[in-house]
Design a protein around this motif. Structure first.
Motif, mmCIF file in Angstrom:
data_model
loop_
_atom_site.group_PDB
_atom_site.id
_atom_site.type_symbol
_atom_site.label_atom_id
_atom_site.label_comp_id
_atom_site.label_asym_id
_atom_site.label_seq_id
_atom_site.Cartn_x
_atom_site.Cartn_y
_atom_site.Cartn_z
ATOM 1 N N ARG A 142 0.934 -1.196 -0.229
ATOM 2 C CA ARG A 142 0.031 0.041 0.148
ATOM 3 C C ARG A 142 0.702 1.344 -0.038
ATOM 4 N N PRO A 143 1.623 1.494 -1.108
ATOM 5 C CA PRO A 143 2.728 2.524 -1.220
ATOM 6 C C PRO A 143 2.255 3.857 -0.900
ATOM 7 N N GLY A 144 1.050 4.043 -1.744
ATOM 8 C CA GLY A 144 0.558 5.643 -1.348
ATOM 9 C C GLY A 144 0.226 5.861 -0.264
ATOM 10 N N GLU A 145 -0.355 5.000 0.572
ATOM 11 C CA GLU A 145 -0.754 5.342 2.221
ATOM 12 C C GLU A 145 0.689 5.294 2.851
ATOM 13 N N ALA A 146 1.612 4.564 2.581
ATOM 14 C CA ALA A 146 2.872 4.554 3.204
ATOM 15 C C ALA A 146 3.719 6.024 3.052
ATOM 16 N N VAL A 147 3.630 6.522 1.706
ATOM 17 C CA VAL A 147 4.297 7.730 1.512
ATOM 18 C C VAL A 147 3.668 8.868 2.417
ATOM 19 N N ARG A 148 2.234 8.784 2.614
ATOM 20 C CA ARG A 148 1.530 9.896 3.505
ATOM 21 C C ARG A 148 1.880 9.742 4.998
ATOM 22 N N ARG A 149 2.096 8.520 5.126
ATOM 23 C CA ARG A 149 2.344 8.034 6.599
ATOM 24 C C ARG A 149 3.871 8.604 7.051
ATOM 25 N N PHE A 150 4.634 8.363 5.961
ATOM 26 C CA PHE A 150 6.202 8.685 6.267
ATOM 27 C C PHE A 150 6.285 10.225 6.122
ATOM 28 N N ASP A 151 5.467 10.858 5.453
ATOM 29 C CA ASP A 151 5.223 12.339 4.960
ATOM 30 C C ASP A 151 4.994 13.049 6.462
ATOM 31 N N ALA A 152 3.790 12.394 7.004
ATOM 32 C CA ALA A 152 3.430 12.901 8.380
ATOM 33 C C ALA A 152 4.529 12.829 9.410
ATOM 34 N N ALA A 153 5.374 11.528 9.398
ATOM 35 C CA ALA A 153 6.239 11.193 10.316
ATOM 36 C C ALA A 153 7.453 12.332 10.303
ATOM 37 N N LEU A 154 8.055 12.510 9.059
ATOM 38 C CA LEU A 154 9.009 13.318 8.993
ATOM 39 C C LEU A 154 8.567 14.966 9.425
ATOM 40 N N ALA A 155 7.330 15.106 8.993
ATOM 41 C CA ALA A 155 6.805 16.616 9.287
ATOM 42 C C ALA A 155 6.828 17.130 10.960
ATOM 43 N N ARG A 156 7.003 15.916 11.599
ATOM 44 C CA ARG A 156 7.014 16.242 12.988
ATOM 45 C C ARG A 156 8.458 16.871 13.592
ATOM 46 N N TRP A 157 9.519 16.736 12.584
ATOM 47 C CA TRP A 157 11.002 17.244 12.966
ATOM 48 C C TRP A 157 10.679 18.652 12.826
ATOM 49 N N ARG A 158 11.292 19.473 13.918
ATOM 50 C CA ARG A 158 11.385 20.842 13.936
ATOM 51 C C ARG A 158 12.822 21.351 13.850
ATOM 52 N N GLY A 159 13.888 20.489 14.173
ATOM 53 C CA GLY A 159 15.112 20.634 14.187
ATOM 54 C C GLY A 159 15.985 19.283 14.670
ATOM 55 N N ASP A 160 17.047 19.602 15.478
ATOM 56 C CA ASP A 160 17.687 18.460 15.907
ATOM 57 C C ASP A 160 17.174 17.816 17.201
ATOM 58 N N ALA A 161 17.057 16.643 17.136
ATOM 59 C CA ALA A 161 16.482 15.910 18.229
ATOM 60 C C ALA A 161 17.370 16.001 19.473
ATOM 61 N N TYR A 162 16.495 16.452 20.655
ATOM 62 C CA TYR A 162 17.081 17.015 21.941
ATOM 63 C C TYR A 162 17.990 17.906 21.813
ATOM 64 N N ALA A 163 17.563 19.039 21.090
ATOM 65 C CA ALA A 163 18.444 19.824 20.615
ATOM 66 C C ALA A 163 18.898 21.005 21.778
ATOM 67 N N ASP A 164 18.256 20.720 22.901
ATOM 68 C CA ASP A 164 18.597 21.562 24.116
ATOM 69 C C ASP A 164 19.630 20.897 24.994
ATOM 70 N N LEU A 165 19.948 19.741 24.688
ATOM 71 C CA LEU A 165 20.931 19.070 25.242
ATOM 72 C C LEU A 165 22.247 19.037 24.499
ATOM 73 N N PRO A 166 23.623 19.437 24.987
ATOM 74 C CA PRO A 166 24.711 19.431 24.207
ATOM 75 C C PRO A 166 25.163 18.101 23.719
ATOM 76 N N HIS A 167 24.747 16.986 24.472
ATOM 77 C CA HIS A 167 25.035 15.622 23.986
ATOM 78 C C HIS A 167 23.932 14.860 24.711
#
Length: 835
Positions: A142-167
């Motif tokens: 079901r690749p068309g639905e998969a594309v939309r689900r991956f789009d939704a997943a990647l749209a959650r990113w606003r920057g680096d993960a745990y950006a407020d911690l140096p490491h």
């Protein structure tokens, strides 16, 4: 269970798959932690104030632990590292106490020797669930639905993960999963049959991470499926050479197997044949990841979603891309000339006998399906009525509409389709130009021109497509020149395109022709505004402006106060070309600029000066345009307007804007009113002084000479101001004796004409002169009086300068005494403050 389902899609998916559903954290409110970028915690959907960077690090460290306890020592290490305070435990406890007041005590319970953060969900968890579900959909073919689900997943990113911690140890797994999601999204797109369109993304992916063999596999497969067998084999050689040279290894089993299958031309490498969808665009689709994800989310809960936006923005293409994985009923309403013919068009698309809404509803019954109504704006009432009846009678139906205005049906959800962001617009231009210029790659100069071309066309996909088509016979610089001061003649759309209009001009005209006479007249006279305009620019005609916004010919930015409005550049060009009275429109615009300046100029020295400067800064493009119009049409008026902006030019440091304009208006209006000429001369002297030009007194004395006979009360005010300018100028040059007399003259003039608001600055100039001339105590006393007068008059800037000059006078009274003052202790120091 319903309450849990409303908190986020991953929870609902757990329930759908029969997995245990996480219980609410027990703090009585729904807390969502966000770590895919700057750390946020939402409490019942509202972002909580976490404080400064240190408490944010504490929250980030607790979120990284995913509900597990974190000791106070570990938290202190996360917050301060090697720079911990003397008693870090107390500081950690203080931060926890403060955060409990924001998030609730139950959200931050004590746990052993530390704490844990109890949240109901995190964006990281939702991201992981989206990726997992996308991979399941891909595995289920079901690749068309998969594309939309991956789009939704990647749209959650606003920057680096745990950006407020140096490491943090948590960052690496999330970054890896993000890379996997990007790869799987490309794999899903490839599985939908979009081999040509996905090649560009895969080329970028292998450049970004050349050792991820999965990306090379997908790229090679995409090239092969796109009929580019030689390039697929070349890509295999590239990755083999790269791995050997950089790492000393051979490709893995998957790449080796793919190589053998390519050489054998294995038919299994091609997608199995399947029925073609009703509408399949032939060109690559760029951007819109966020909009596709939002559309997928809206259509899960709403049964009518309308994509709204200006003509040519790509509403149809976005709808078709969303629906490509399914089998929608696509109805092209641009071909429907009469509202009464709408049911027949829908029935034909659905294969229903009978050209009535009743026949369609009867045939549909409870069957599920998606009806795509494209270009509803010219039959909006009929489309709304049909959608409402079908949705009411057919519970399995969903409707996706595209329109330049909403259908205004109960339950309708709107998704605005804005022009493409700069990066996507440039990518689309580049791709389409490559299509008409085989082998072309932009050099540095052409890349800069592409960026300007994309901006000039406002990122409107239709305009970009047509401009790229012209690039077959024109250079990029020539294309850019076509857009100056006239509507771009970009030619017809290519055959097979989804655009409902043959030319860009037809697309704009279609929008304008749907307006009523009053609204159309307003639109046609808005083109002179540069950089947008506020509601006051249309005489507060909110109804007409709302109509223009609703029909997507004017864009509204409601994130600023007051709200700001602008015409897309292609709409501006159309209106400029079709305005029946262009000179009248320019004059109305210039009159608005004059009124704006007349209103704010007197406020530039008082307690509301900061507000007036912000307003004028926002309107700087309009100020330039309006004054330039008056410079040509009524030079004496331009002289007055440019001079009234004296303190705006000065306080804003706008030497490059103000000085040439003042020079121009003084030259163009030699017979202008004496007061206006004097003010312009004094303004020019300020800006010359600010730029370090010691000849600033030339303009200063020219202005004072014009006012020698004080022609009117306004001129007397300007003369009084000019006198204390003269005093401050000589003080800052170190000639303090020469500065005393003009200061006294300014004070006497202010009292004589009853304009005592001038006194604080005039008195300040006297105090500076006296202190510099060696009369330190008297100078400081006068400065203290000036400061008190400025505070009483709410002239904060003058009050602050008095304090600074008093402090400098005190310093000169130290070793060296008054002699150091005569050496120029004040010179240039306060020049940006009061002169």
């Amino acid at each position: 269970m319903q309450e849990q389902a409303n908190r986020g899609e991953p929870v609902q998916e757990q329930a759908n798959r029969g997995e245990p559903v996480q219980e609410q954290a027990g703090h009585g409110r729904v807390l969502i932690g966000k770590v895919l970028g700057a750390t946020e915690v939402e409490v019942d959907g509202v972002p909580a104030d976490l404080g400064g960077p240190l408490p944010r690090r504490l929250v980030t460290a607790l979120l990284a632990a995913e509900g597990r306890p974190v000791t106070e020592d570990s938290l202190a290490d996360a917050i301060w590292g090697d720079d911990a305070p003397a008693n870090p435990t107390s500081s950690v406890q203080a931060y926890v106490s403060r955060l409990r007041r924001t998030l609730g005590h139950a959200a931050l319970p004590r746990a052993g020797e530390g704490y844990r953060l109890a949240v109901d969900d995190t964006d990281a968890a939702r991201f992981a669930a989206d990726v997992r579900r996308g991979r399941e959909l891909l595995a289920d073919e079901r690749p068309g639905e998969a594309v939309r689900r991956f789009d939704a997943a990647l749209a959650r990113w606003r920057g680096d993960a745990y950006a407020d911690l140096p490491h943090t140890y948590a960052r690496t797994p999330l970054d890896e999963l993000r890379a996997v999601a990007e790869e799987e999204r490309l794999a899903a797109r490839l599985a939908t049959g979009d081999a040509p369109g996905v090649v560009g993304g895969l080329e970028a992916a292998v450049r970004a991470e050349p050792y991820r063999e999965r990306r090379w596999e997908l790229l090679i497969l995409a090239l092969y499926r796109g009929g580019r067998q030689a390039e697929a084999l070349a890509a295999l050689r590239r990755v083999r050479q790269r791995l050997a040279d950089d790492l000393g290894i051979d490709p893995g089993p998957a790449l080796q197997s793919l190589e053998g299958r390519l050489l054998a031309q294995d038919p299994g490498l091609l997608l199995p044949s399947r029925p073609a969808p009703a509408v399949r665009p032939l060109s690559h689709f760029f951007g819109r990841t966020t909009e596709l994800a939002a559309l997928a989310g809206l259509l899960q809960t709403a049964r009518l979603v309308t994509l709204v936006g200006p003509g040519g923005a790509g509403k149809t293409r976005l709808a078709v891309e969303y629906a490509a994985a399914g089998d929608p009923w696509f109805v092209r309403l641009a071909d429907v000339t009469e509202p009464a013919l709408l049911p027949a068009a829908v029935a034909a698309a659905m294969g229903v006998r009978g050209a009535t809404t009743d026949a369609i509803a009867t045939a549909l019954g409870d069957r599920p399906g998606l009806l795509l109504l494209d270009n509803c704006e010219h039959v909006v009432a009929a489309a709304a009525a049909l959608a409402l009846e079908l949705l009411t009678r057919c519970p399995g139906l969903r409707v996706l509409a595209t329109s330049r205005e909403p259908l205004a049906v109960d339950g309708e959800r709107l998704l605005p389709v804005a022009p493409l962001p700069a990066a996507d617009a440039i990518a689309l231009l580049t791709d389409r130009i490559t299509g008409v210029r085989p082998g072309w790659r932009p050099d540095e100069a052409e890349s800069a021109t592409l960026a300007r071309l994309a901006a000039a066309l406002d990122g409107i996909p239709l305009a970009l497509e047509l401009a790229a088509a012209r690039a077959r016979v024109l250079g990029l610089a020539e294309l850019l020149d076509m857009l100056h001061d006239r509507f771009p003649a970009l030619g017809p759309v290519p055959r097979g395109a989804l655009a409902p209009h043959e030319t860009l001009e037809a697309a704009v005209a279609w929008s304008v022709d749907l307006l009523g006479a009053h609204d159309r007249a307003l639109l046609l006279r808005l083109w002179p505004f540069e950089g947008g305009f506020p509601l006051s620019a249309v005489d507060d005609d909110l109804d007409a402006l709302s109509a223009l916004v609703a029909r997507s010919v004017v864009a509204a930015d409601t994130t600023v106060t007051p709200a700001r409005y602008r015409l897309l550049e292609i709409v501006r060009a159309w209106c400029r070309q079709h305005d029946p009275d262009p000179s009248g429109s320019r004059e109305r615009h210039a009159a608005w600029v004059r009124g704006l300046v007349e209103h704010h100029a007197p406020l530039l020295r008082g307690e509301r000066s900061a507000h007036s400067i912000r307003v004028l800064n926002r309107e700087l493009p309009n100020l330039r345009t309006g004054i330039q119009h008056d410079l040509r049409a009524r030079p004496a008026t331009a002289l007055r307007t440019a001079g009234l902006l004296e303190w705006f030019w000065f306080r804003g440091g706008l030497v490059a804007d103000g000085l040439p304009l003042l020079r121009a208006v003084l030259a163009a209006a030699p017979d202008g009113a004496a007061t206006d000429r004097a003010r312009a001369f004094l303004s020019a002297s300020l800006l010359r002084y600010m730029s370090g030009d010691l000849g600033a007194t030339d303009d200063l004395y020219a202005g004072l000479e014009v006012l020698r006979d004080h022609p009117d009360h306004e001129g007397e005010i300007v003369a009084a101001q000019g006198a204390y300018y003269e005093s401050l100028y000589w003080s800052f040059r170190g000639d303090f004796d020469r500065a005393v007399a003009p200061a006294h003259r300014s004070m006497e003039a202010a009292r004589a004409i009853g304009e005592e608001w001038i006194l604080p600055a005039a008195t300040m100039s006297l105090g500076a002169a006296l202190a510099g001339a060696g009369e330190i105590e008297e100078g400081r006393r006068v400065l203290a009086r000036a400061g008190a007068e400025a505070v009483a008059a709410r002239q904060g800037w003058t009050a602050a300068m008095c304090g600074l000059l008093r402090a400098r006078a005190l310093l000169t009274a130290g070793p060296g005494g008054a002699g150091s003052a005569r050496g120029g202790a004040h010179r240039r120091t306060g020049s940006s403050g009061s002169f």
